[in-house]
Each structure stands twice: as C-alpha cells, then as structure tokens.
Scaffold this motif. Structure first.
Motif, PDB file in Angstrom:
ATOM      1  N   HIS A  41       4.022   2.398   9.722  1.00 45.11           N
ATOM      2  CA  HIS A  41       2.956   1.498   9.297  1.00 45.11           C
ATOM      3  C   HIS A  41       1.911   1.378  10.405  1.00 45.11           C
ATOM      4  O   HIS A  41       2.229   0.915  11.497  1.00 45.11           O
ATOM      5  N   ILE A  90      -2.240   0.987   5.822  1.00 48.67           N
ATOM      6  CA  ILE A  90      -2.024   1.709   4.565  1.00 48.67           C
ATOM      7  C   ILE A  90      -2.544   0.729   3.520  1.00 48.67           C
ATOM      8  O   ILE A  90      -1.987  -0.363   3.336  1.00 48.67           O
ATOM      9  N   MET A 108       0.882  -6.906   2.793  1.00 53.76           N
ATOM     10  CA  MET A 108       1.208  -6.629   4.195  1.00 53.76           C
ATOM     11  C   MET A 108       0.013  -6.974   5.084  1.00 53.76           C
ATOM     12  O   MET A 108      -0.505  -6.152   5.840  1.00 53.76           O
ATOM     13  N   CYS A 144      -1.181  -4.052   7.905  1.00 52.33           N
ATOM     14  CA  CYS A 144      -0.911  -2.626   7.851  1.00 52.33           C
ATOM     15  C   CYS A 144      -2.144  -1.964   7.275  1.00 52.33           C
ATOM     16  O   CYS A 144      -2.742  -2.445   6.323  1.00 52.33           O
ATOM     17  N   HIS A 194      -0.388  -1.003   1.048  1.00 52.01           N
ATOM     18  CA  HIS A 194       0.481  -2.038   1.624  1.00 52.01           C
ATOM     19  C   HIS A 194      -0.310  -3.304   1.893  1.00 52.01           C
ATOM     20  O   HIS A 194       0.114  -4.414   1.563  1.00 52.01           O
TER      21      HIS A 194
END
Ligand code: C2O
Ligand code: CU
Ligand code: CU
Length: 537
Positions: free
Chosen positions: A445, A520, A528, A518, A523
C-alpha cells in the motif's frame, strides 16, 4: 496487486478485472492492444499553464501574485492513431492537464473551476461513504499532491464543488524544487475522477537545482504513466464488481499504458543526456520500468534484451543526495522519479521503455552527433538524516483489509477506523513523529501524507498474527534501510506486505485538518483514508 498486463498477453476478447482475491467480471469487449501498430504517435507534452494576470495575495494584500484559472471539463483526445477519440475529463483542453512551472518562494493562486457535465460517465458506487444517492454524482475538489498549502487550499475530500462552481486556492510554494502533481480528491469518487483524467503536474524549481546544470529546456520532459482499460472503440472502461448495487472493485489493471496520454508513443532524442520527470498517475498499478535496445537493433542472436543503466536523481519531494544507478525502476502509485538517461552511446539506435516484459514507449536516438554541456553531478543536494531521537511521538498504525465470505475485499481501513470517525492523529506543529505502518495484508500500500515531507527509516518483516492477537511486534530478520532511490524526501511510501514500515515526519507549515491515505485510489475511496490534524504547540 497490479498483476501482468492482461491484454498484453494477446487474444483477450473481454475486459477482465482480476482482483488479488480471484474476483473476475467480464464487461464490454476490450481492445486487444496487440492489434495496434506501435510507435506511430509522437509523445505529446502537456502544455505549460499560463497565468491570466495577477491578483492580491491572500497572505499579504500588498503583494500581487500570478493568477491561474483552470477548468475541469469533458474533452476528447486520440490515444492512438488508429483509435477513435477517447472521452476524458481533464483540467483544460488537453489531457493530462497543463504543467505548472513555478519557483520556490513564489506563491500563486489558482481558481479551480468545475465545468464538468452533470452526469458521471463511470460507475459511481452509492454504497461508498461520501457517494450516497443524496450526493451529487459529479463533484470535484483539487489536491496539490506534495504541496505545503494551508488546509483551506489543500483540497480536503469533503470540500468538493459541483458543476458551475469554482474554488480559489493559494499555493505559497515555500518548499524545495520538486515535481508535485494535482489531482481530484472528491470523497467516494476520487478513483473515478482521476481515472477520467483529472490530473496534471506542477514543477517547483529553485536555485539549488539550477546550479547543478542538469539537462533542461527541450532536454527535460515529463513522463506521466497511467494505465487504462480501453474498449475496442477506444473508450474508457472502469471495471465493476458482480454486484450491481455495489460496483466498487478493489483494484484495476488496464490493457493500455498511456504516456502523457498516448499509447505506445515514440520520442526522437539526440545522443545526449535527458532528464525525465516520471509520475505514476495510475489508480493501482505499480510499474517496474526498464530500458532495452529494440530487438531489431540488438545483436544478430536476436535474444539480447540487455537492460540499460540510467540514473535516478530525485524522488517525490526533490533531489536525492547523489544519483542512483538503476536498471529497473519500481514506482508505486503517486510516486515520482526524476531520471537522467544518457543516450550518447546509442546513436542511431532505437530503445524501448518496458514495464516488466511489456513495451510502453520507444526512444529513437538520432545518428547525428549532439553537443551536451549538461551535467550529471556526483553529488546533488544534502539530505541530512533526521535522528530518531528527535521524534516526540511514535504512532503504531495498522493497514487493514476486510474480506467477505468469498474472500473478496469489501473495504479497507487505516488503524481500524473509518473516515468519518473522530480525528485520532494530532501532531503538534513543529514537532517530529515516527509513524510505524504495520501491514498484515498481502498487498503493498503506497501511503501518502498531505502537507508534509518525510524520510523512510526502515522496513522490517514481522509476525502479523502475534500483533493482531496480542499487539506484540515480533520481527523476523533485520530492519532494512530504504532503497538508495528512496533515501531522499518522500511524501508517499510503499508499505510492503507483512512488513512494518517506519517513517520520520517533521510536521511543519500549517495547523489544521489534513488527510493521510493509501494512494491505491480504489482503497482510498473505500475507506483507506483518515483525517489528521496539525495542532498548535
Ligand atoms: Cu495524491 Cu491525497 O493525494
Ligand atoms: Cu497529497
Ligand atoms: Cu492500499
């Protein structure tokens, strides 16, 4: 995470979204990129943003600062000679958006205008926090990734605006030379807006960099890499889960890697040094980039694919202490790599940039001799290591992935907490902290903190279940220092699977509410991402 390039393997009839947990969904017919001619489009360069006059500085009304007006809008752009134009959303009329050329210590203002259509063209998941059915589907807010900006100009995910509105942001640029990038950050649809094309870069320069005599002008080029899933008629596909009510997918992997908006572009270069400012603008793909000679130009055995050496001179937040020789560059989403490539030994040849085994773009080195007075200095800028003793606080922070009965990820969190829960991380302005990122998941991550730059202390593998059951950190093997090309100022760090990654962070600049997450984007959207607040001492 970020498996091989699906369509690159050939013969693919349908776009497939493969999650790490085995979920697969087929959709509209995807393009087989192997059917396209390579290296028929010249590498485009994003235009340079032009100020539209000046305005009084919000920091000091007696000063006037350059004023830019940048509009988020629907555009079409040809990603390949043999494909019809692709619909994107972009800042300005080109995609990616314009590059800002700025200098350290010279502030500027940007009016970010939302002139997008009223309907989203990508699948919004209304079960995701912030994207509920009562929210407008088209919203945008711009974050300047890597900038030290006040909280009101940082692009807080809840500060989105709807079509017809605009927001005036102030960037003080009180920071070292670096390549920042701006992108959408709207809560719950960030992944879709960035995928649609809402991003661009922002270069800060300074005298320290100038004095190094690095390649510049036409010998310094941005390379913005982003993968997209394209249909046979060249349109953007964003994969969906099998559940129509909840289309979110945990990651995406496109069949086409675009560089500055083109698929398989080529660039004509002179046999001399070039500086490439590389950005991984992908939602979730990690790249492993290398440079090789084209097969047609290699030795008669044909099998030669020697990886050529290049140098990395900078990372996210500016120059490294010294150039790092590399044959492969690993670059996670949102990371930047500042590279110097010397083509002087390759006069008259063709080189290709590859991601793993897949071709990304071509460099055609001219055969005429070229003058080169630029330098690749042995030393760049000092990056004094922050002593651990300087940290007044160490925070243990876990990265969490939650799966359903079928083993498919349904949500990710930081430290087990949702975006909407009260702020738990409140560093004091001017203090230094160690953030210990504990990753029990099977994915890497890339963790990003807004406002600050930091240094990586180390990574160490540990026993996840012992930490989960007893909060006991038992390490396996020695702590590994950052890679040489990470040993500078960073704003995004790979937290690798089953590892503890430690960063040391001076919280300087502003008090107020920021975010860490994170990068990504799948995510980040599903949840996240957490707020944090810098508080006065
Ligand atoms: Cu690149 Cu929160 O951002
Ligand atoms: Cu950021
Ligand atoms: Cu993640």
């Amino acid at each position: 995470m970020a498996a091989g390039l699906a369509a690159g393997k050939g013969g693919l009839m349908n776009a497939m979204s493969h999650s790490s947990m085995g979920q697969a969904v087929s959709m509209a017919p995807a393009l087989d990129v192997n059917t396209l001619a390579q290296f028929v489009d010249l590498l485009p360069l994003p235009p340079i943003a032009k100020p539209q006059g000046s305005r009084p500085s919000p920091a000091d009304a007696k000063l006037s600062v350059p004023f830019y007006r940048i509009q988020a809008q629907a555009v079409t752009s040809k990603v390949h000679r043999d494909l019809p134009p692709t619909e994107f959303w972009s800042f300005g009329s080109s995609t990616p958006g314009p590059t800002f050329e700025t200098r350290s210590g010279e502030p500027l203002l940007v009016e970010w205008v939302n002139a997008l259509p009223h309907q989203h063209f990508l699948p919004v998941d209304h079960t995701i926090h912030g994207a509920e059915p009562d929210k407008p589907t088209v919203r945008t807010v711009v974050h300047m990734h890597g900038a030290k900006a006040g909280p009101e100009s940082d692009g807080y995910p809840d500060d989105w605006i709807v079509p017809g509105k605009s927001a005036l942001y102030y960037y003080p640029n009180q920071q070292d030379a670096a390549m920042l990038w701006y992108h959408d950050h709207a809560i719950g649809i960030n992944r879709l807006n960035v995928y649609a094309g809402l991003f661009g870069t922002f270069l800060i320069r300074d005298g320290v960099e100038d004095a190094l005599n690095l390649p510049k002008g036409k010998y310094e080029l941005p390379l913005l890499l982003y993968d997209r899933l394209l249909t046979r008629d060249g349109q953007l596909l964003y994969p969906v889960s099998p559940d129509p009510k909840s289309p979110w997918v945990p990651e995406i992997s496109g069949n086409a890697i675009l560089v500055n908006g083109k698929l398989f572009p080529y660039l004509e270069v002179e046999p001399r040094k070039y500086r490439f400012r590389v950005l991984n603008a992908s939602n979730s793909r990690f790249y492993h980039l290398s440079l090789t000679e084209s097969p047609s130009h290699s030795s008669t055995t044909g099998a030669q694919t020697k990886e050529l050496e290049f140098h990395q001179i900078g990372t996210d937040q500016g120059l490294l202490p010294a150039p790092v020789p590399l044959t492969t560059l690993e670059i996670a989403p949102a990371e930047r790599a500042d590279l110097v490539v010397d083509f002087s030994e390759y006069r008259g040849t063709h080189l290709v940039l590859k991601n793993d085994a897949f071709v990304v773009m071509q460099f055609r080195v001219s055969s005429a001799k070229a003058a080169d007075s630029s330098a690749l200095p042995r030393e760049l800028v000092p990056v004094p290591k922050i002593p651990e003793s300087q940290a007044v606080q160490t925070r243990l922070l876990t990265l969490n992935e939650y799966v359903n009965k079928a083993g498919n990820p349904v949500m990710l969190l930081l430290n087990g907490m949702h975006w909407g829960e009260p702020i738990t991380e409140k560093p004091v302005l001017g203090s230094t902290e160690i953030w210990t990122l504990i990753n029990p998941t099977n994915d890497s991550h890339p963790i990003h903190l807004h406002l600050v730059r930091f240094q990586i202390l180390d990574r160490q593998s540990y026993v996840p279940w012992l930490f989960q059951t007893k909060r006991q950190l038992q390490f396996l093997g020695p702590a590994q220092p950052p890679e040489p090309n990470e040993a500078g100022w960073k704003d995004t760090v790979r937290a690798d699977p089953h590892m503890v990654t430690r960063i040391i962070v001076p919280f300087t600049g502003f008090t107020g509410r920021y975010v860490w997450h994170c990068h990504i984007l799948e995510h980040e959207d599903n949840e996240m991402m957490r707020p944090y607040e810098v508080v006065a001492g």
